[in-house]
Design an enzyme around this catalytic site. Structure first.
Site, short mmCIF file in Angstrom:
data_model
loop_
_atom_site.label_atom_id
_atom_site.label_comp_id
_atom_site.label_asym_id
_atom_site.label_seq_id
_atom_site.Cartn_x
_atom_site.Cartn_y
_atom_site.Cartn_z
N HIS A 1 -3.62 -5.48 0.33
CA HIS A 1 -3.18 -5.88 1.71
C HIS A 1 -3.11 -7.29 1.90
O HIS A 1 -4.05 -7.89 2.38
CB HIS A 1 -3.70 -5.04 2.95
CG HIS A 1 -3.84 -3.58 2.89
ND1 HIS A 1 -2.66 -3.24 3.83
CD2 HIS A 1 -4.30 -2.57 2.55
CE1 HIS A 1 -2.87 -1.80 4.03
NE2 HIS A 1 -3.77 -1.40 2.97
N GLU B 1 -1.64 -9.13 4.02
CA GLU B 1 -1.86 -9.49 5.50
C GLU B 1 -3.18 -9.44 5.88
O GLU B 1 -3.67 -9.95 6.90
CB GLU B 1 -0.99 -8.57 6.23
CG GLU B 1 -1.52 -7.13 6.73
CD GLU B 1 -1.34 -6.19 5.40
OE1 GLU B 1 -0.94 -6.76 4.29
OE2 GLU B 1 -1.44 -4.97 5.67
N CYS C 1 0.91 -1.26 -0.04
CA CYS C 1 -0.02 0.06 -0.08
C CYS C 1 0.78 1.19 0.09
O CYS C 1 1.67 1.41 -0.86
CB CYS C 1 -1.04 -0.09 1.04
SG CYS C 1 -2.30 1.12 1.18
#
Lengths: 210, 252
Positions: free
Chosen positions: A190, A192, A84
């Site tokens: 993202h 994660e 990001c």
């Protein structure tokens, strides 16, 4: 435990818990740091980030990482993953909060606001969206084309050299969702926070050796 | 194409998973961690977790609990309840929340949303707006539905956007827990007046309620609780149905 040393860059502007939890789940040791010696000693660098471009640049400079990071990844070729804002900071120029700031200029191109083409296009771009892989790359190994990943952003990197594009995603217009320049990867989504496919992508990155 | 998010909401009170009707008649429906683990296993799009007693008991969301929840969720996690200060936001983000949902404090302190957004980024600030329809007027309530506010509905949501909220979660108190369907009219008004994503909440009880909301409004996400607690419907069932109605959803 896997014996690679993963350094997660901490600029004190974002929640790093998600990425360290993901690394732990994948059985990797990681160190959360803004010290250049830790980055030097690491096998892989992950630069997560949410927040604004101008703040990011300010913090990179404050922690003496602005030139050092350039050296480490562009010159010394350490495997790097920017997430990001961590990807956007590799770009040329950002204009967030009406402040013009220069990024690391490793990936030539400016950081631009997502265009609101019609009422259906909401900004920020929040949610799960398809990642269209236009070329095969090991970061997407065993991840099907057009898999959904989680995005949350208002700006994107408008890359000049299209040869570096690994994938595009559409929100009104197409924007670059994954980029690779040799050892340097950037993702606008993202991983994660993208459940199993996201963890898988992080694992793919960590298997890349310098 | 961006997918419509299907979000289970987890409400809790003193560590118990609860659900009420119109923000009242609360009943315990299970354990929080059990619900969180199941939703992670089912790979839901996102989770919203709210401590419904924090504001009115002047307490804080338990940070250890948030940490425990975050350890089980590899999808976006929004946490709300009793958030009053920048320190509260910072603590929750550190404990593992990706976004915080702020309601009562948006009325008590005009600059709070602005400051939080500047500090942590627009993407992690969700403005939560609860309302009732009274004599055909939309009346906003704070303090878990206990205190009515004078501000006009559209003015308020526009203000939240201008101050820096990244999303708005809109809950109809009248419909909450009734399972009679979403408030299409208000959701439609709201989503036409702001650029940021709107999360619809309150009233989902059957599969068609979800498609009605998507087809008749520009909402970006559909939150629900009762339908998942009290019926056999899962978030995945909702998505399979939406997909059959040609609505873009993520089906894993």
């Amino acid at each position: 435990m896997n014996n690679k040393n993963i350094a997660v860059i901490n600029l004190n502007i974002s929640n790093l818990g998600s990425i360290t939890r993901a690394l732990k789940k994948l059985n990797y040791k990681s160190i959360v740091t803004n010290e250049i010696k830790d980055l030097n000693n690491s096998s892989h660098i992950i630069f997560p980030g949410v927040g604004s471009f101008d703040k990011g640049v300010e913090k990179l400079k404050k922690h003496n990482l602005y030139d050092n990071l350039f050296n480490l990844i562009e010159i010394k070729k350490k495997p790097f993953l920017g997430i990001c804002l961590g990807m956007q900071l590799l770009g040329s120029v950002g204009h967030e909060n009406n402040k013009e700031e220069k990024g690391l200029d490793i990936l030539k191109g400016n950081i631009e606001k997502i265009e609101k083409k019609n009422d259906k296009i909401k900004i920020p771009h929040v949610g799960w969206n398809e990642v269209n892989q236009i070329k095969k790359d090991k970061i997407f190994k065993n991840i099907k084309n057009n898999t959904d990943f989680y995005f949350i952003h208002s700006y994107h990197l408008k890359l000049v050299n299209k040869d570096y594009v690994i994938s595009y995603t559409n929100h009104g217009n197409n924007f670059v969702s994954c980029v690779r320049k040799k050892n340097i990867y950037g993702v606008q989504f993202h991983p994660e926070k993208s459940l199993n496919n996201g963890l898988h992508l992080i694992n793919n990155f960590l298997k890349i050796n310098a | 194409m961006l997918k419509i998010r299907i979000i289970p909401t987890i409400l809790f009170n003193n560590f118990k998973l609860v659900k009420g009707i119109s923000f009242d008649s609360w009943r315990t429906v299970g354990s929080i961690m059990q619900a969180v683990k199941i939703y992670n296993l089912r790979e839901v799009d996102e989770l919203i977790v709210m401590d419904i007693s924090a504001t009115n008991n002047k307490s804080k969301v338990d940070l250890d609990l948030v940490n425990e929840i975050a350890n089980e969720t590899f999808m976006p996690l929004t946490v709300g309840g009793g958030i009053k200060s920048i320190e509260d936001v910072s603590n929750l983000l550190e404990a593992g929340a990706d976004k915080v949902s702020i309601n009562t404090s948006t009325f008590n302190n005009d600059f709070f949303v602005k400051e939080a957004s500047k500090m942590f980024g627009r993407q992690c600030i969700v403005a939560s707006v609860d309302y009732k329809i009274i004599d055909k007027e939309i009346v906003i309530f704070s303090n878990s539905g206990k205190v009515s506010q004078k501000v006009k509905f559209i003015d308020h949501i526009k203000k939240m956007e201008a101050l820096g909220a990244g999303e708005i979660i809109l809950t109809s108190i009248n419909l909450d827990g009734t399972m009679k369907g979403y408030d299409i009219e208000t959701l439609s008004k709201a989503s036409a007046n702001v650029e940021i994503p709107i999360i619809a909440s309150g009233g989902a009880g059957k599969l068609k309620d979800f498609t009605d909301a998507v087809k008749n409004t520009d909402v970006s996400a559909l939150a629900a609780a009762s339908i998942y607690h009290f019926t056999n419907t899962t978030p995945r069932d909702v998505k399979i149905y939406l997909n059959s109605e040609k609505i873009p959803v993520r089906i894993n």
